[in-house]
Design a protein around this motif. Structure first.
Motif, PDB file in Angstrom:
ATOM      1  N   ILE A   4       0.862  -1.179   0.000  1.00  0.00           N
ATOM      2  CA  ILE A   4       0.000   0.000   0.000  1.00  0.00           C
ATOM      3  C   ILE A   4       0.897   1.228   0.000  1.00  0.00           C
ATOM      4  CG2 ILE A   4      -1.667   1.361   1.322  1.00  0.00           C
ATOM      5  CD1 ILE A   4      -2.720  -1.305   2.458  1.00  0.00           C
ATOM      6  N   VAL A   5       0.596   2.180  -0.877  1.00  0.00           N
ATOM      7  CA  VAL A   5       1.293   3.462  -0.889  1.00  0.00           C
ATOM      8  C   VAL A   5       0.299   4.493  -0.363  1.00  0.00           C
ATOM      9  CG1 VAL A   5       2.477   5.214  -2.257  1.00  0.00           C
ATOM     10  CG2 VAL A   5       2.733   2.780  -2.846  1.00  0.00           C
ATOM     11  N   LEU A   6       0.551   4.956   0.845  1.00  0.00           N
ATOM     12  CA  LEU A   6      -0.285   5.959   1.506  1.00  0.00           C
ATOM     13  C   LEU A   6       0.279   7.312   1.130  1.00  0.00           C
ATOM     14  CD1 LEU A   6      -2.581   6.372   3.588  1.00  0.00           C
ATOM     15  CD2 LEU A   6      -0.838   6.198   5.376  1.00  0.00           C
ATOM     16  N   MET A   7      -0.510   8.113   0.434  1.00  0.00           N
ATOM     17  CA  MET A   7       0.055   9.339  -0.119  1.00  0.00           C
ATOM     18  C   MET A   7      -0.788  10.568   0.174  1.00  0.00           C
ATOM     19  SD  MET A   7      -0.757   9.339  -4.220  1.00  0.00           S
ATOM     20  CE  MET A   7      -0.188  11.007  -4.390  1.00  0.00           C
ATOM     21  N   ASN A   8      -0.151  11.715   0.015  1.00  0.00           N
ATOM     22  CA  ASN A   8      -0.819  13.011   0.093  1.00  0.00           C
ATOM     23  C   ASN A   8      -0.221  13.898  -0.982  1.00  0.00           C
ATOM     24  OD1 ASN A   8      -0.422  16.025   1.436  1.00  0.00           O
ATOM     25  ND2 ASN A   8      -2.477  15.179   1.666  1.00  0.00           N
ATOM     26  N   VAL A   9      -1.040  14.817  -1.463  1.00  0.00           N
ATOM     27  CA  VAL A   9      -0.560  15.794  -2.437  1.00  0.00           C
ATOM     28  C   VAL A   9      -0.627  17.169  -1.786  1.00  0.00           C
ATOM     29  CG1 VAL A   9      -0.861  16.818  -4.714  1.00  0.00           C
ATOM     30  CG2 VAL A   9      -1.430  14.400  -4.355  1.00  0.00           C
ATOM     31  N   ALA A  10       0.535  17.783  -1.612  1.00  0.00           N
ATOM     32  CA  ALA A  10       0.603  19.171  -1.136  1.00  0.00           C
ATOM     33  C   ALA A  10       0.449  20.046  -2.371  1.00  0.00           C
ATOM     34  CB  ALA A  10       1.927  19.438  -0.435  1.00  0.00           C
ATOM     35  N   GLU A  11      -0.598  20.821  -2.389  1.00  0.00           N
ATOM     36  CA  GLU A  11      -0.859  21.635  -3.578  1.00  0.00           C
ATOM     37  C   GLU A  11       0.142  22.776  -3.689  1.00  0.00           C
ATOM     38  OE1 GLU A  11      -4.883  22.389  -4.991  1.00  0.00           O
ATOM     39  OE2 GLU A  11      -5.555  21.396  -3.152  1.00  0.00           O
ATOM     40  N   MET A  64       2.301   9.170   8.762  1.00  0.00           N
ATOM     41  CA  MET A  64       3.001   8.186   9.597  1.00  0.00           C
ATOM     42  C   MET A  64       2.153   7.794  10.798  1.00  0.00           C
ATOM     43  SD  MET A  64       7.043   8.870   9.634  1.00  0.00           S
ATOM     44  CE  MET A  64       7.476  10.454   9.014  1.00  0.00           C
ATOM     45  N   GLU A  65       1.502   8.775  11.392  1.00  0.00           N
ATOM     46  CA  GLU A  65       0.624   8.500  12.532  1.00  0.00           C
ATOM     47  C   GLU A  65      -0.555   7.616  12.099  1.00  0.00           C
ATOM     48  OE1 GLU A  65      -2.297  11.153  15.276  1.00  0.00           O
ATOM     49  OE2 GLU A  65      -0.275  11.971  14.958  1.00  0.00           O
ATOM     50  N   LEU A  66      -1.166   7.958  10.988  1.00  0.00           N
ATOM     51  CA  LEU A  66      -2.282   7.173  10.445  1.00  0.00           C
ATOM     52  C   LEU A  66      -1.819   5.751  10.128  1.00  0.00           C
ATOM     53  CD1 LEU A  66      -5.200   7.043   9.327  1.00  0.00           C
ATOM     54  CD2 LEU A  66      -4.286   7.932   7.175  1.00  0.00           C
ATOM     55  N   ASN A  67      -0.673   5.630   9.517  1.00  0.00           N
ATOM     56  CA  ASN A  67      -0.106   4.332   9.160  1.00  0.00           C
ATOM     57  C   ASN A  67       0.147   3.491  10.413  1.00  0.00           C
ATOM     58  OD1 ASN A  67       0.985   2.329   7.493  1.00  0.00           O
ATOM     59  ND2 ASN A  67       3.006   3.254   7.513  1.00  0.00           N
ATOM     60  N   LYS A  82      -1.385   3.582  13.230  1.00  0.00           N
ATOM     61  CA  LYS A  82      -2.669   3.117  13.778  1.00  0.00           C
ATOM     62  C   LYS A  82      -3.149   1.846  13.087  1.00  0.00           C
ATOM     63  CE  LYS A  82      -4.847   7.454  15.155  1.00  0.00           C
ATOM     64  NZ  LYS A  82      -5.974   8.355  14.847  1.00  0.00           N
ATOM     65  N   HIS A  83      -2.699   1.647  11.853  1.00  0.00           N
ATOM     66  CA  HIS A  83      -3.153   0.506  11.058  1.00  0.00           C
ATOM     67  C   HIS A  83      -2.037  -0.505  10.801  1.00  0.00           C
ATOM     68  CE1 HIS A  83      -7.237   1.889  10.140  1.00  0.00           C
ATOM     69  NE2 HIS A  83      -6.706   3.071  10.341  1.00  0.00           N
ATOM     70  N   GLY A  84      -1.116  -0.612  11.716  1.00  0.00           N
ATOM     71  CA  GLY A  84      -0.087  -1.637  11.631  1.00  0.00           C
ATOM     72  C   GLY A  84       1.228  -1.209  11.024  1.00  0.00           C
ATOM     73  N   GLY A  85       1.297  -0.019  10.443  1.00  0.00           N
ATOM     74  CA  GLY A  85       2.560   0.511   9.934  1.00  0.00           C
ATOM     75  C   GLY A  85       3.118  -0.186   8.721  1.00  0.00           C
ATOM     76  N   HIS A  86       2.269  -0.813   7.908  1.00  0.00           N
ATOM     77  CA  HIS A  86       2.766  -1.571   6.759  1.00  0.00           C
ATOM     78  C   HIS A  86       2.801  -0.793   5.450  1.00  0.00           C
ATOM     79  CE1 HIS A  86       2.819  -5.069   9.274  1.00  0.00           C
ATOM     80  NE2 HIS A  86       1.548  -4.879   9.588  1.00  0.00           N
ATOM     81  N   ALA A  87       2.188   0.381   5.410  1.00  0.00           N
ATOM     82  CA  ALA A  87       2.142   1.152   4.155  1.00  0.00           C
ATOM     83  C   ALA A  87       3.419   1.975   3.981  1.00  0.00           C
ATOM     84  CB  ALA A  87       0.924   2.072   4.147  1.00  0.00           C
ATOM     85  N   ARG A  88       3.723   2.273   2.731  1.00  0.00           N
ATOM     86  CA  ARG A  88       4.827   3.179   2.420  1.00  0.00           C
ATOM     87  C   ARG A  88       4.236   4.576   2.263  1.00  0.00           C
ATOM     88  NH1 ARG A  88       7.104   4.154  -2.728  1.00  0.00           N
ATOM     89  NH2 ARG A  88       6.132   2.256  -3.497  1.00  0.00           N
ATOM     90  N   ILE A  89       4.923   5.572   2.810  1.00  0.00           N
ATOM     91  CA  ILE A  89       4.449   6.958   2.800  1.00  0.00           C
ATOM     92  C   ILE A  89       5.072   7.705   1.627  1.00  0.00           C
ATOM     93  CG2 ILE A  89       4.374   9.132   4.108  1.00  0.00           C
ATOM     94  CD1 ILE A  89       2.906   6.840   5.517  1.00  0.00           C
ATOM     95  N   LYS A  90       4.232   8.499   0.954  1.00  0.00           N
ATOM     96  CA  LYS A  90       4.739   9.305  -0.161  1.00  0.00           C
ATOM     97  C   LYS A  90       3.963  10.619  -0.177  1.00  0.00           C
ATOM     98  CE  LYS A  90       6.158   8.798  -4.886  1.00  0.00           C
ATOM     99  NZ  LYS A  90       6.672   7.781  -5.766  1.00  0.00           N
ATOM    100  N   VAL A  91       4.680  11.748  -0.176  1.00  0.00           N
ATOM    101  CA  VAL A  91       4.056  13.067  -0.290  1.00  0.00           C
ATOM    102  C   VAL A  91       4.658  13.750  -1.510  1.00  0.00           C
ATOM    103  CG1 VAL A  91       3.643  15.299   0.818  1.00  0.00           C
ATOM    104  CG2 VAL A  91       3.701  13.229   2.212  1.00  0.00           C
TER     105      VAL A  91
END
Length: 136
Positions: free
Chosen positions: A34-41, A68-71, A73-82
């Motif tokens: 899972i790639v957990l991402m956000n887009v900073a406009e 990272m905090e959200l991840n 809470k859900h086991g920390g298995h996703a990769r973070i990308k902003v």
């Protein structure tokens, strides 16, 4: 089931982010990612002049911390990308770069503004090269 799922989260709607991240975990193949991402406009230069010099950098750091905090809470298995840019375009770019086979995106009730230019979820659905699950 899916091998690579992109989960874009809007910082103003973290509760929806939790919901779609949980859904992604149920749809993920063993050994998938899972790639957990956000887009900073990005902001136009005429607006940027009035903002602090490191506004975008701080937005990216804040988004990374919240993801990272959200991840966690859900086991920390996703990769973070902003990433920085227009949300729909960047979500589609990340999905293509990552060779994703699913994007799970939250949506909200459309208002008049959305009918004029289209919501991010609408654009992602129209232009994605992979499956898209829209969570209301």
């Amino acid at each position: 089931m899916y091998k690579k799922i992109i989960v874009p989260v809007e910082m103003g709607q973290l509760e929806k982010g939790e919901k779609i991240l949980a859904k992604a975990r149920t749809l993920l193949d063993g050994g998938g990612e899972i790639v957990l991402m956000n887009v900073a406009e990005s902001v136009p230069s005429y607006v940027a002049v009035e903002m602090p010099v490191d506004f975008i950098n701080q937005s990216v750091k804040d988004a990374e911390a919240k993801l990272m905090e959200l991840n966690a809470k859900h086991g920390g298995h996703a990769r973070i990308k902003v990433v920085i840019g227009p949300p729909a375009r960047e979500i589609l770019n990340v999905a293509e770069e990552e060779h994703a086979d699913l994007i799970i995106i939250g949506s909200h009730r459309p208002d008049f503004y959305n009918y004029l230019i289209g919501a991010t979820a609408d654009r992602v659905v129209r232009h994605a090269k992979c499956s898209v699950l829209v969570d209301r």
